[in-house]
Design an enzyme around this catalytic site. Structure first.
Site, PDB file in Angstrom:
ATOM      1  N   GLU A 467      -6.084  -3.185   5.514  1.00 43.98           N
ATOM      2  CA  GLU A 467      -5.132  -2.328   5.491  1.00 43.98           C
ATOM      3  C   GLU A 467      -4.223  -2.290   6.829  1.00 43.98           C
ATOM      4  OE1 GLU A 467      -4.433  -1.091   2.718  1.00 43.98           O
ATOM      5  OE2 GLU A 467      -6.424  -1.796   1.722  1.00 43.98           O
ATOM      6  N   HIS A 470      -1.533  -5.174   6.582  1.00 46.77           N
ATOM      7  CA  HIS A 470      -0.388  -4.411   5.666  1.00 46.77           C
ATOM      8  C   HIS A 470       0.454  -3.392   6.665  1.00 46.77           C
ATOM      9  CE1 HIS A 470      -1.197  -5.774   1.789  1.00 46.77           C
ATOM     10  NE2 HIS A 470      -2.212  -5.095   1.651  1.00 46.77           N
ATOM     11  N   HIS A 473       2.539  -5.649   9.073  1.00 42.77           N
ATOM     12  CA  HIS A 473       3.546  -6.221   8.548  1.00 42.77           C
ATOM     13  C   HIS A 473       4.679  -5.168   8.399  1.00 42.77           C
ATOM     14  CE1 HIS A 473       4.728  -8.932   4.745  1.00 42.77           C
ATOM     15  NE2 HIS A 473       5.496  -9.318   5.741  1.00 42.77           N
TER      16      HIS A 473
END
Length: 675
Positions: A467, A470, A473
């Site tokens: 997570e 993510h 990103h």
């Protein structure tokens, strides 16, 4: 009194948001937006970026910033009042988005700006291209009657997917079992027993409370010696939100699944696609359904025989060591854990004391700092939705570049699983200021028990890194246009690249030395345990591979082949299992009824993305295997070519920019120990 949702603020005022504020805020904002759109598109023939597209970007971001905390709170502090207010907004939002997607004036304005490509930078061109594509996918070219039907379908799908998710949450929380005889829980780890006792005490009960929340379910199915209890808990879990099991029919998703699939097929064909699978690929890296299925079945062909050998070995072990004449689904995790301990003298529970949550978190931040030249500091005072939530600032050269919330522990009225979502998107504001990206990172780990910190399994450590990937990103993007900033605009089958990429550090000895430390002594993971863990890394990896392939193929073929009144969902799943699975679950298993990823999330005809992106992530990490896992040049290259670019370029172009070539499957198979 002003509505807190409509007040401009750096971050959402969670504690001030009341259910009564929600619908009025959304209605007010949608009214303003419609007026803005009418004004901006009155003369589309004279549109340019600054006069139309930039203000539309501003408008969309404002709505996102209002809806984001509402949607987030509905997932993490759900209540009847909040759910009612949230659901009341869904039809008016669905109507609004359909209207915007079919707005002739906006479409013509984007077409006009597209003609000015020479005046746009490359990122602006990508924004315009994406929007023109999305207008077509929203039915801009349909006849009026079909546009009306499209709107009706989208509205109904919004209701159905939300109801599916609610049924899964209610079914998960709708079963519990109080155990008063501790002997019945023999084999369970001390920490799991303490958590179950704490759960019972929280409800004023004496004993040990078992639930279907994963941190409660997993220790039972993996460690409890009482086979009948394992079977009972398994059946309750595997039949959630279905027509069978202990709560048969109470939160049944059967008809909801059928209607969702029927409507998805209809809307796809309205737009000129053969199936929802074809429609889904219009915004993904993969080009055709045949390409996706060939990819999945090629992996299956390489894995299924190995997986069946692994299952055969498990059955033989259970029979020879424990006299088990059969290994049912509720036995697989239990005997697998016994077999792993017998072969490798290692278990998740043995590792747990070495992964206290505070140590893992600090170590993860350290690793990200080494790779991407950032530091992460916690914010002590902020407005929150729950006492467990925390806020962090991401800095480079002592300057704040992003923020993220972390809500790590399971609790009642919180959706299960783990996810990252957007709170704020990086973009350049109208006044020239920069809005910094902010992410939500949500997990469902067991919380602290007594005075001890939360202790994670190695699998949970991997989830946290996933997570966080993510989040990186989204947070490290350098793009300044909301539509393609961070995770926005990233092809769905590439969005898992950074998350799965970060998981690799959970297996590297140099990194494990940073993220581990015994919660009592501070001792890092001992060499003998590390050696055992690494040797056991690919224990039953083919079984795990085919399980993910089963989910992926089922999802894709279901959306490719579904015909209302003809397709039997259970039979299709059974057929997939017969071809690619090693373990046949019992007849009562209703996995699909709680498969929220495809029926309530963004993964419909896209669950294959996990495997697709795993090829990318394994191949990307192979550069660090060559250069060193903390190689600064490689970290800088990954940051600049992947993380900073968001959705501003096609993912294959970004990958080739990082790796110097297109991806190969070899690294994934090697990492999985599959020859």
């Amino acid at each position: 009194m002003s509505n807190p949702l409509l007040n401009e603020a750096l971050l959402p005022p969670f504690s001030q948001i009341k259910p009564a504020d929600i619908k009025p805020a959304i209605e007010s904002l949608l009214k303003q937006n419609r007026e803005t759109v009418a004004r901006l598109t009155a003369h589309p023939e004279s549109a340019d970026w600054d006069s139309v597209i930039a203000p539309l970007d501003e408008m969309g971001d404002r709505l996102s910033k209002v809806w984001s905390p509402i949607s987030h709170m509905n997932s993490v502090v759900n209540s009847d009042e909040l759910r009612e207010a949230y659901n009341a907004c869904l039809p008016i939002l669905s109507e609004y988005w359909t209207e915007m997607g079919q707005h002739e004036g906006m479409f013509k304005a984007y077409e006009q700006v597209a003609k000015q490509a020479g005046q746009l930078n490359a990122v602006q061109q990508k924004v315009v291209e994406n929007n023109l594509r999305d207008f077509e996918l929203s039915g801009i070219s349909l006849a009026d009657a079909d546009k009306k039907r499209y709107a009706e379908i989208q509205n109904r799908l919004s209701e159905l997917t939300t109801k599916f998710s609610e049924n899964v949450m209610d079914a998960t929380q709708g079963w519990e079992k109080l155990i008063t005889d501790k002997e019945q829980l023999a084999g369970m780890p001390d920490m799991a027993l303490a958590a179950a006792k704490q759960a019972a005490e929280a409800k004023g009960l004496d004993g040990y409370l078992l639930t279907l929340e994963f941190p409660s379910y997993f220790p039972v199915i993996t460690h409890c010696d009482d086979r009948a209890l394992r079977a009972e808990v398994y059946e309750a879990y595997a039949t959630r939100a279905s027509e069978v099991g202990p709560n048969a029919g109470k939160w049944d998703n059967s008809e909801i699944m059928a209607e969702i699939l029927t409507l998805r097929k209809e809307v796809s064909q309205l737009l000129g696609f053969e199936s929802y699978a074809h429609y889904s690929l219009a915004t993904k890296m993969a080009e055709t359904p045949e390409q996706v299925l060939q990819f999945l079945y090629d992996l299956a062909d390489k894995s299924v025989d190995v997986a069946r050998e692994e299952y055969k070995a498990l059955c033989e072990f259970a029979q020879s060591e424990y006299g088990a004449d059969e290994v049912e689904s509720w036995d697989v995790s239990y005997y697998s854990e016994k077999m792993k301990q017998a072969h490798y003298a290692i278990s998740q529970e043995m590792l747990r004391p070495y992964f206290p949550f505070p140590k893992v978190l600090a170590g993860m931040f350290d690793i990200a700092g080494r790779l991407f030249d950032i530091t992460i500091d916690e914010v002590s005072e902020f407005d929150t939705w729950h006492k467990d939530a925390r806020l962090f600032e991401v800095k480079r050269n002592d300057e704040i570049i992003a923020r993220f919330y972390l809500d790590p522990f399971a609790r009642a009225n919180k959706r299960g699983g783990a996810w990252m979502d957007v709170c704020r998107t990086r973009r350049r504001l109208a006044d020239g200021a920069l809005q910094l990206p902010t992410a939500y990172l949500v997990c469902n780990f067991n919380g602290p028990v007594g005075n001890d910190p939360a202790l994670l399994t190695h699998g949970e450590v991997t989830t946290l890194f996933h997570e966080f990937g993510h989040g990186l990103h989204h947070m490290l993007t350098q793009v300044e246009y909301a539509d393609v900033s961070g995770i926005s605009g990233v092809a769905w089958d590439a969005v898992e690249l950074p998350s799965q990429f970060m998981e690799n550090w959970c297996w590297e000895p140099e990194a494990l030395a940073i993220i581990s430390g015994h919660y009592q002594t501070g001792e890092t993971l001992p060499q003998d345990l590390l050696d055992k863990m690494l040797k056991a890394k690919n224990f039953q990896s083919a079984l795990f591979m085919v399980r993910q392939l089963e989910f992926s193929i089922f999802d894709f073929q279901l959306h490719l082949e579904y015909e209302a009144g003809k397709t039997d969902i259970q039979r299709l799943l059974n057929d997939v299992r017969e071809r690619v699975s090693a373990i046949t679950p019992p007849e009562f298993n209703r996995f699909q009824h709680s498969f929220s990823h495809i029926f309530a999330g963004g993964y419909a005809a896209g669950y294959y993305s996990y495997k697709w992106a795993e090829v990318l992530s394994a191949d990307a990490f192979s550069l660090f295997e060559e250069k060193g896992i903390f190689d600064k040049a490689s970290g800088e290259k990954f940051r600049s070519t992947i993380l900073e670019q968001g959705g501003s370029k096609e993912p294959m172009e970004l990958f080739v920019g990082f790796r110097g070539r297109e991806p190969k499957v070899d690294a994934l198979l090697r990492h999985s120990g599959i020859k």
